[in-house]
Design an enzyme around this catalytic site. Structure first.
Site, PDB file in Angstrom:
ATOM      1  N   ASP A 366       0.855  -1.186   0.000  1.00 40.04           N
ATOM      2  CA  ASP A 366       0.000   0.000   0.000  1.00 40.04           C
ATOM      3  C   ASP A 366       0.893   1.239   0.000  1.00 40.04           C
ATOM      4  O   ASP A 366       2.110   1.141   0.202  1.00 40.04           O
ATOM      5  CB  ASP A 366      -0.881  -0.037   1.258  1.00 40.04           C
ATOM      6  CG  ASP A 366      -1.940   1.053   1.263  1.00 40.04           C
ATOM      7  OD1 ASP A 366      -2.314   1.533   0.163  1.00 40.04           O
ATOM      8  OD2 ASP A 366      -2.401   1.434   2.357  1.00 40.04           O
ATOM      9  N   GLU A 369       2.761   4.951  -4.026  1.00 40.06           N
ATOM     10  CA  GLU A 369       2.815   5.910  -5.164  1.00 40.06           C
ATOM     11  C   GLU A 369       4.131   6.686  -5.209  1.00 40.06           C
ATOM     12  O   GLU A 369       4.544   7.025  -6.312  1.00 40.06           O
ATOM     13  CB  GLU A 369       1.632   6.879  -5.070  1.00 40.06           C
ATOM     14  CG  GLU A 369       0.288   6.219  -5.263  1.00 40.06           C
ATOM     15  CD  GLU A 369      -0.125   5.302  -4.108  1.00 40.06           C
ATOM     16  OE1 GLU A 369       0.286   5.593  -2.965  1.00 40.06           O
ATOM     17  OE2 GLU A 369      -0.816   4.313  -4.347  1.00 40.06           O
ATOM     18  N   ASP A 454      -8.976   3.345  -2.871  1.00 37.95           N
ATOM     19  CA  ASP A 454     -10.061   3.730  -1.962  1.00 37.95           C
ATOM     20  C   ASP A 454     -11.318   4.181  -2.692  1.00 37.95           C
ATOM     21  O   ASP A 454     -11.576   5.375  -2.848  1.00 37.95           O
ATOM     22  CB  ASP A 454      -9.563   4.821  -1.022  1.00 37.95           C
ATOM     23  CG  ASP A 454      -8.397   4.327  -0.177  1.00 37.95           C
ATOM     24  OD1 ASP A 454      -8.164   3.093  -0.165  1.00 37.95           O
ATOM     25  OD2 ASP A 454      -7.729   5.152   0.455  1.00 37.95           O
TER      26      ASP A 454
HETATM   27  O1  MIG Z   1      -3.941   6.167   4.383  1.00 36.61           O
HETATM   28  O2  MIG Z   1      -3.841   0.958   5.621  1.00 36.61           O
HETATM   29  O3  MIG Z   1      -5.915   2.056   0.122  1.00 36.61           O
HETATM   30  O4  MIG Z   1      -6.920  -0.132   1.554  1.00 36.61           O
HETATM   31  O5  MIG Z   1      -7.007   0.078   4.355  1.00 36.61           O
HETATM   32  C1  MIG Z   1      -4.749   5.020   4.220  1.00 36.61           C
HETATM   33  C2  MIG Z   1      -5.008   1.693   5.701  1.00 36.61           C
HETATM   34  C3  MIG Z   1      -3.887   3.801   4.095  1.00 36.61           C
HETATM   35  C4  MIG Z   1      -5.046   2.985   2.136  1.00 36.61           C
HETATM   36  C5  MIG Z   1      -5.460   1.745   1.422  1.00 36.61           C
HETATM   37  C6  MIG Z   1      -6.520   1.042   2.216  1.00 36.61           C
HETATM   38  C7  MIG Z   1      -5.997   0.708   3.587  1.00 36.61           C
HETATM   39  C8  MIG Z   1      -5.548   1.987   4.294  1.00 36.61           C
HETATM   40  N1  MIG Z   1      -4.547   2.677   3.474  1.00 36.61           N
END
Ligand code: MIG
Length: 732
Positions: A366, A369, A454
């Site tokens: 996650d 980017e 999201d």
């Molecule tokens: O700033 O880890 O897209 O699936 O649950 C949010 C918490 C960070 C973004 C991800 C999401 C995940 C969440 N993350």
């Protein structure tokens, strides 16, 4: 959005787009441009190498598959492009590619965008961003895949701009008939034009170049249950127990960021997960895998072992002044590993052994980017120029040498996923890795799956997941899905039931929900919803052999699993424009309800005869039908002439290999290919796969073995003509 970066609309007011300026800017290019031609799987491909003055050749492409190095390219004189495309350099760091968009030409692919599958009339910025607003006017997304397919009737042309630098694609906005790509780079780049050819051929050529997805482990094609967060090991065990108690099939439970200690990577909170290793062992005995989230940023703390090791190995991205760049993310002040360096990917991979010790099966990448709380939108692409290297947050070190982050930012996510993919391959010999990623660049399919980030618990996002995932597949990445039930906002029973009717056909199937939002596990919204959702997830498991066969097909041809109607009905102009139906493989046409309050819909069926999945009289294609779709039904039609392999319902994928399998034959004559492998090892790459050509005629199924390299399945096989079912042996 930060103050520094105005919205795209605002920027347009300040800086009028070039296309509107009356005088055409002159070409300032003085480097080298060379054209090469090749045939890729019978598609004519032209490649242009552009090397600006002072650059040391084209930078190493991170999109290309290793096999692509075997393609023979023939040099052509001059730097012209085919298919009427033109290019020029307008400023030191701005290149432009232009092409005609005649009336009626549609634009497909181009990765991720919260819109329908025809990207025409839109501006799309390729600059990986974590922008959670996600509306029709969101110009940037997590992924950046610079591959567009132009559809002109039945003719398709692919355009691939292989550069991880920021790109702005304007596809005939304001009803103009001009397509335009602005590329902000000082380094060289490569540009490919593929076709004209059919849609499957163009995607075939693109994936011959950028690679195809490896076969996923079977368990990862099952149902995965996630939420932000199941904060304790007790809770995670409870969730798993509920699935088995209610007999809802499931293969994985997923731990979001709260399993960590202080959001530090490669740690576990012993307060909340006192016996993490024992928990995973226990879950594994119940047929569950555990997947954990992993963020790229390493907390800047002397008490953190990863930080100390990273500092010692000098793995972190540095500013122009030479200091490690400080990112603000979940763990507070942190540093970012430079995944463009091979030594850093190896270093990261060594740390991933932590998850082997913890018994974790798959890695969910996650924030790659990379998302930065302190710089949510670090570049204003509207200015049409790249800041100097030393003003691009930090520098990175790809093989060619140091470069400003913005010029390679789009690679960060894929290279992080690559590090995990390669590490898992190394640590667990002969086990298929499962690696999920939010950000991705072209060629990402070689490293595993992606999800769409999201989304929200809105019918709008359920509806859009169809064209978005279709676009992902056309952009080369077949293993994809969206958070089922929606991530942000609150789901309700109607939305969840309708969502599963689509999601059981997503290649990647995961229920997920944001922090503080109403829970929407299959049972969380009442017994009615649970009953429908259970039946739908069961259908998914019955279809797992079909899914696995489609991954084999993808490896052979590049075909995605989710396909637009035009893929199999190229000559049908009505079919080509449909965005709320899709093919899953050749034989299933999915026709879900995607609007709140609807119980029936107009279903378009392409030519042929179509059998409702749940049984009933076939319908004739080539026209619309008014079809009622109840909550628990599987909203799909089977093509007449298809042989669908369906297994008995199971509780998890570990039971698939022994489950009775029925070849369901539709119509008087039918044909197909059926393949079988062990679902977990890499032996298929050495031919450990069985394959039969199936033919159904005169009430008899003939199976002709075309490859026998596996021979491991121990199950009973049946044939069904819709009325009767009888046992057969597959010849080996
Ligand atoms: O700033 O880890 O897209 O699936 O649950 C949010 C918490 C960070 C973004 C991800 C999401 C995940 C969440 N993350």
């Amino acid at each position: 959005m930060s103050e520094k970066t105005p919205s795209w609309e605002a920027a347009r007011r300040v800086v009028p787009p070039r296309a509107r300026s009356p005088r055409r800017p002159s070409n300032v290019f003085v480097g080298q441009a060379r054209r090469f031609d090749a045939d890729l799987e019978a598609v004519a491909v032209a490649r242009l190498d552009v090397v600006p003055e002072g650059a040391r050749g084209v930078p190493e492409s991170h999109a290309l598959a290793p096999e692509a190095s075997r393609v023979t390219w023939t040099a052509r004189r001059g730097g012209r492009l085919p298919a009427g495309m033109r290019w020029r350099q307008e400023a030191e760091s701005r290149f432009v590619v232009e092409f005609a968009l005649a009336a009626g030409v549609r634009c497909l692919g181009l990765g991720e965008l919260y819109r329908g599958s025809n990207r025409r009339g839109q501006t799309h910025v390729l600059f990986s961003s974590d922008d959670p607003t996600q509306t029709e006017s969101t110009p940037r997304m997590y992924k950046a895949i610079p591959f567009l397919i132009l559809e002109d009737g039945e003719q398709y042309v692919g355009l691939f701009v292989d550069s991880p630098a920021p790109q702005k694609w304007s596809l005939g906005n304001d009803l103009s008939e001009l397509g335009r790509v602005e590329l902000l780079t000082r380094r060289g780049f490569q540009l490919y034009v593929m076709g004209p050819a059919s849609l499957p051929q163009v995607v075939g050529a693109y994936t011959a170049l950028t690679g195809r997805s490896p076969l996923p482990p079977r368990w990862s094609l099952g149902h995965q249950q996630c939420r932000w967060s199941y904060p304790t090991e007790k809770r995670l065990l409870e969730v798993a127990r509920e699935f088995r108690r209610r007999r809802i099939p499931c293969d994985a439970v997923v731990a979001d960021i709260d399993y960590m200690d202080d959001y530090r990577v490669f740690t576990v909170s012993r307060e909340r997960f006192p016996t993490f290793e024992r928990m995973t062992a226990k879950l594994s005995r119940q047929g569950f895998r555990v997947v954990t989230i992993l963020d790229p940023a390493v907390k800047r703390s002397r008490h953190d072992a990863t930080y100390r090791s990273g500092t010692a190995h000098d793995v972190f991205c540095r500013t122009a002044a030479g200091d490690p760049y400080v990112a603000e993310v979940w763990a507070g002040k942190s540093h970012l590993p430079d995944f463009l360096r091979e030594d850093v990917r190896k270093w990261w991979g060594e740390h991933l052994r932590f998850f082997d010790r913890m018994g974790v099966a798959g890695i969910w990448n996650d924030m790659n980017e990379p998302a930065l709380f302190n710089e949510p939108a670090p570049l204003d692409t509207a200015v049409g120029e790249l800041p100097p290297d030393d003003r691009q947050l930090f520098l990175q070190r790809p093989p060619e040498g140091p470069v400003g982050h913005f010029e390679v930012r789009n690679l960060y996510g894929s290279q992080m996923a690559r590090a995990a993919y390669e590490a898992l391959l190394e640590h667990r010999p002969n086990e298929r890795p499962f690696v999920l990623s939010r950000s991705a660049y072209a060629g990402h399919q070689r490293f595993g799956a992606v999800w769409l980030g999201d989304n929200a618990s809105w019918f709008e996002h359920l509806r859009l997941s169809i064209p978005m995932l279709i676009a992902m597949g056309l952009s080369g990445v077949p293993f994809c899905g969206a958070d089922v039930g929606g991530f942000g906002h609150d789901a309700d029973g109607e939305l969840l039931a309708r969502w599963y009717q689509v999601a059981i056909f997503y290649p990647f199937l995961r229920n997920h929900c944001a922090l503080g939002k109403r829970p929407h596990e299959p049972w969380a919204l009442g017994p009615e919803t649970e009953r429908h959702v259970k039946r739908l997830i069961e259908a998914r498991y019955r279809l797992l052999p079909y899914f696995e066969n489609l991954f084999h097909e993808h490896r052979a041809t590049g075909a995605p699993l989710m396909r637009p109607l035009g893929w199999h009905a190229a000559g049908d102009a009505t079919a080509r424009e449909i965005d709320d139906e899709f093919f899953l493989g050749r034989d299933l046409l999915v026709t879900p309800i995607v609007h709140r309050g609807h119980s029936r819909r107009a279903v378009y069926l392409p030519a042929g005869k179509w059998h409702p999945f749940d049984g009933g009289e076939p319908l004739r294609g080539g026209r619309y039908h008014d079809v009622a779709i109840g909550y628990g039904t599987v909203p799909a039609f089977v093509r007449e002439g298809a042989i669908l392999p369906l297994v008995e319902p199971v509780q998890h994928s570990g039971e698939i290999a022994g489950a009775d399998l029925t070849f369901c034959c539709f119509g008087r004559r039918a044909a197909g290919v059926y393949r079988e492998d062990d679902g977990q090892s890499l032996d298929y790459q050495l031919g450990a796969c069985d394959e039969w050509e199936l033919e159904w005629a005169r009430g008899e199924l003939v199976a002709e073995p075309t490859q026998l390299g596996f021979g491991g399945a121990r199950r009973r096989y049946f044939v069904s003509d819709g009325l009767h079912r009888w046992r057969i042996e597959l010849p080996r």
